[in-house]
Design a protein around this motif. Structure first.
Motif, PDB file in Angstrom:
ATOM      1  N   ASP A 116       0.652  -1.528  -0.180  1.00  0.00           N
ATOM      2  CA  ASP A 116      -0.394  -0.403   0.104  1.00  0.00           C
ATOM      3  C   ASP A 116       0.998   0.937   0.130  1.00  0.00           C
ATOM      4  N   VAL A 117       1.947   1.148   1.119  1.00  0.00           N
ATOM      5  CA  VAL A 117       2.648   2.409   1.191  1.00  0.00           C
ATOM      6  C   VAL A 117       3.411   2.749  -0.374  1.00  0.00           C
ATOM      7  N   LEU A 118       4.072   1.673  -1.259  1.00  0.00           N
ATOM      8  CA  LEU A 118       4.815   1.446  -1.919  1.00  0.00           C
ATOM      9  C   LEU A 118       4.141   1.850  -3.415  1.00  0.00           C
ATOM     10  N   ALA A 119       2.287   1.655  -3.346  1.00  0.00           N
ATOM     11  CA  ALA A 119       1.875   2.195  -4.678  1.00  0.00           C
ATOM     12  C   ALA A 119       1.229   4.215  -4.299  1.00  0.00           C
ATOM     13  N   ARG A 120       1.080   4.845  -2.889  1.00  0.00           N
ATOM     14  CA  ARG A 120       1.147   5.608  -2.826  1.00  0.00           C
ATOM     15  C   ARG A 120       2.190   6.052  -3.080  1.00  0.00           C
ATOM     16  N   GLU A 121       2.742   6.138  -2.538  1.00  0.00           N
ATOM     17  CA  GLU A 121       4.451   6.754  -2.570  1.00  0.00           C
ATOM     18  C   GLU A 121       4.658   6.743  -4.211  1.00  0.00           C
ATOM     19  N   ALA A 125       4.713   9.917  -6.807  1.00  0.00           N
ATOM     20  CA  ALA A 125       5.827  10.403  -7.283  1.00  0.00           C
ATOM     21  C   ALA A 125       5.549  10.345  -8.616  1.00  0.00           C
ATOM     22  N   MET A 126       4.852   9.256  -9.190  1.00  0.00           N
ATOM     23  CA  MET A 126       5.315   8.850 -10.616  1.00  0.00           C
ATOM     24  C   MET A 126       3.662   9.222 -11.157  1.00  0.00           C
ATOM     25  N   PRO A 127       2.787   9.970 -11.602  1.00  0.00           N
ATOM     26  CA  PRO A 127       0.948  10.290 -11.771  1.00  0.00           C
ATOM     27  C   PRO A 127       1.479   9.426 -12.613  1.00  0.00           C
ATOM     28  N   GLU A 128       2.725   9.036 -13.748  1.00  0.00           N
ATOM     29  CA  GLU A 128       2.209   8.586 -15.100  1.00  0.00           C
ATOM     30  C   GLU A 128       2.261   6.656 -14.790  1.00  0.00           C
ATOM     31  N   VAL A 129       2.448   6.109 -13.872  1.00  0.00           N
ATOM     32  CA  VAL A 129       2.184   5.116 -13.354  1.00  0.00           C
ATOM     33  C   VAL A 129       0.935   4.511 -12.181  1.00  0.00           C
ATOM     34  N   ARG A 130       0.145   5.419 -11.521  1.00  0.00           N
ATOM     35  CA  ARG A 130      -0.533   5.845 -10.824  1.00  0.00           C
ATOM     36  C   ARG A 130      -2.261   4.484 -11.008  1.00  0.00           C
ATOM     37  N   VAL A 146      -8.661   4.302  -1.548  1.00  0.00           N
ATOM     38  CA  VAL A 146      -8.357   4.861  -0.720  1.00  0.00           C
ATOM     39  C   VAL A 146      -7.039   4.675  -0.207  1.00  0.00           C
ATOM     40  N   LEU A 147      -6.299   3.794  -0.797  1.00  0.00           N
ATOM     41  CA  LEU A 147      -4.726   3.871  -0.028  1.00  0.00           C
ATOM     42  C   LEU A 147      -4.367   4.173  -1.325  1.00  0.00           C
ATOM     43  N   LEU A 148      -4.324   4.600  -2.183  1.00  0.00           N
ATOM     44  CA  LEU A 148      -3.354   5.964  -2.901  1.00  0.00           C
ATOM     45  C   LEU A 148      -3.446   7.276  -3.011  1.00  0.00           C
ATOM     46  N   GLY A 149      -4.311   7.597  -1.318  1.00  0.00           N
ATOM     47  CA  GLY A 149      -4.142   8.947  -1.105  1.00  0.00           C
ATOM     48  C   GLY A 149      -5.618   9.745  -1.638  1.00  0.00           C
ATOM     49  N   GLU A 150      -6.589   9.197  -2.818  1.00  0.00           N
ATOM     50  CA  GLU A 150      -7.709  10.296  -3.032  1.00  0.00           C
ATOM     51  C   GLU A 150      -8.466  10.258  -2.281  1.00  0.00           C
ATOM     52  N   GLU A 151      -8.117   9.533  -1.137  1.00  0.00           N
ATOM     53  CA  GLU A 151      -8.857  10.285   0.313  1.00  0.00           C
ATOM     54  C   GLU A 151      -9.031  11.712   0.085  1.00  0.00           C
ATOM     55  N   ASN A 152      -7.685  12.456   0.232  1.00  0.00           N
ATOM     56  CA  ASN A 152      -7.403  13.370   0.541  1.00  0.00           C
ATOM     57  C   ASN A 152      -7.183  14.779  -0.982  1.00  0.00           C
ATOM     58  N   LYS A 153      -8.520  14.537  -1.798  1.00  0.00           N
ATOM     59  CA  LYS A 153      -8.979  15.224  -2.696  1.00  0.00           C
ATOM     60  C   LYS A 153      -9.393  16.801  -2.678  1.00  0.00           C
ATOM     61  N   GLY A 154      -9.802  16.113  -1.210  1.00  0.00           N
ATOM     62  CA  GLY A 154     -10.990  17.301  -1.087  1.00  0.00           C
ATOM     63  C   GLY A 154     -10.496  18.766  -0.563  1.00  0.00           C
ATOM     64  N   GLY A 155      -8.562  19.091  -0.618  1.00  0.00           N
ATOM     65  CA  GLY A 155      -7.801  20.132  -0.378  1.00  0.00           C
ATOM     66  C   GLY A 155      -7.717  19.396   1.265  1.00  0.00           C
ATOM     67  N   GLY A 156      -7.039  18.676   1.236  1.00  0.00           N
ATOM     68  CA  GLY A 156      -6.190  17.825   2.733  1.00  0.00           C
ATOM     69  C   GLY A 156      -5.088  18.054   2.231  1.00  0.00           C
TER      70      GLY A 156
END
Length: 159
Positions: A116-121, A125-130, A146-156
Motif C-alpha cells: 500500500d505504501v509503495l503504491a501510494r508513493e 512520485a510518478m503520476p503516469e504509473v498511478r 483509499v490507499l492511493l491517497g484519493e481520500e485527500n482530494k478534498g483540499g487536505g
C-alpha cells in the motif's frame, strides 16, 4: 512367498490375538516355578506360537498400503519411546504452530502495508504509473482508491 493382502481390521485382529498369546505366555512363565509347573515343552510351544503370531502381525502390517496405515509422526514416536507424555508433545506442537501462524500473519500484514505504501508513493512520485499501481493494489486484495491517497482530494494536505 506370495504377497499378503490385508486390510486394517485384519491387522488389528491379528495384533489383538498376539497380545492375548503374549499374556498367556507371560502367565505360563510366571507359573513355571509355582505349584502348577507347566512343562518345558509346553512353554516352548507357547513361545513358538507367540513368535509365529508376531511374524504374522509384522507381515500383515507391512502389506498394508501407506494410505491405510495411521500417520504417527516419527518425532512423536521417539518422544514416547523416551518416556515422555504424548499430551505434552501435542501441547508443544500446537504452541509452535500457533507461534508460526502468528509470525506468518505478521509478515502478511507487513507485506500488505508495504504494498500500500509503495503504491501510494509511486502514484505520488510518478503520476503516469498511478493507474497501474492502483490496478495492482486492487488485484492483490487492497482497496486501491483509499490507499492511493484519493481520500485527500478534498483540499487536505498529503504527507
Amino acid at each position: 512367498m506370495a504377497p499378503v493382502t490385508s486390510d486394517l481390521p485384519q491387522v488389528q485382529d491379528s495384533v489383538s490375538t498376539t497380545l492375548t498369546l503374549l499374556f498367556q505366555t507371560l502367565t505360563n512363565l510366571s507359573l513355571y516355578d509355582s505349584a502348577g509347573r507347566p512343562s518345558a515343552p509346553s512353554l516352548a510351544s507357547d513361545l513358538t506360537s507367540l513368535d509365529d503370531s508376531l511374524l504374522k502381525v509384522h507381515r500383515l502390517a507391512n502389506s498394508l498400503p501407506p494410505s491405510q496405515t495411521p500417520g504417527i509422526p516419527l518425532p512423536l514416536m521417539e518422544y514416547v519411546e523416551n518416556g515422555r507424555n504424548p499430551d505434552i508433545y501435542t501441547r508443544e506442537f500446537v504452541e509452535l504452530v500457533r507461534r508460526l501462524n502468528h509470525l506468518t500473519r505478521g509478515k502478511m500484514h507487513a507485506f500488505r502495508d508495504f504494498r500500500d505504501v509503495l503504491a501510494r508513493e509511486m502514484g505520488a512520485a510518478m503520476p503516469e504509473v498511478r493507474e497501474d499501481a492502483m490496478r495492482v493494489v486492487e488485484e492483490t486484495g487492497g482497496a486501491g482508491p483509499v490507499l492511493l491517497g484519493e481520500e485527500n482530494k478534498g483540499g487536505g494536505q498529503q504527507a
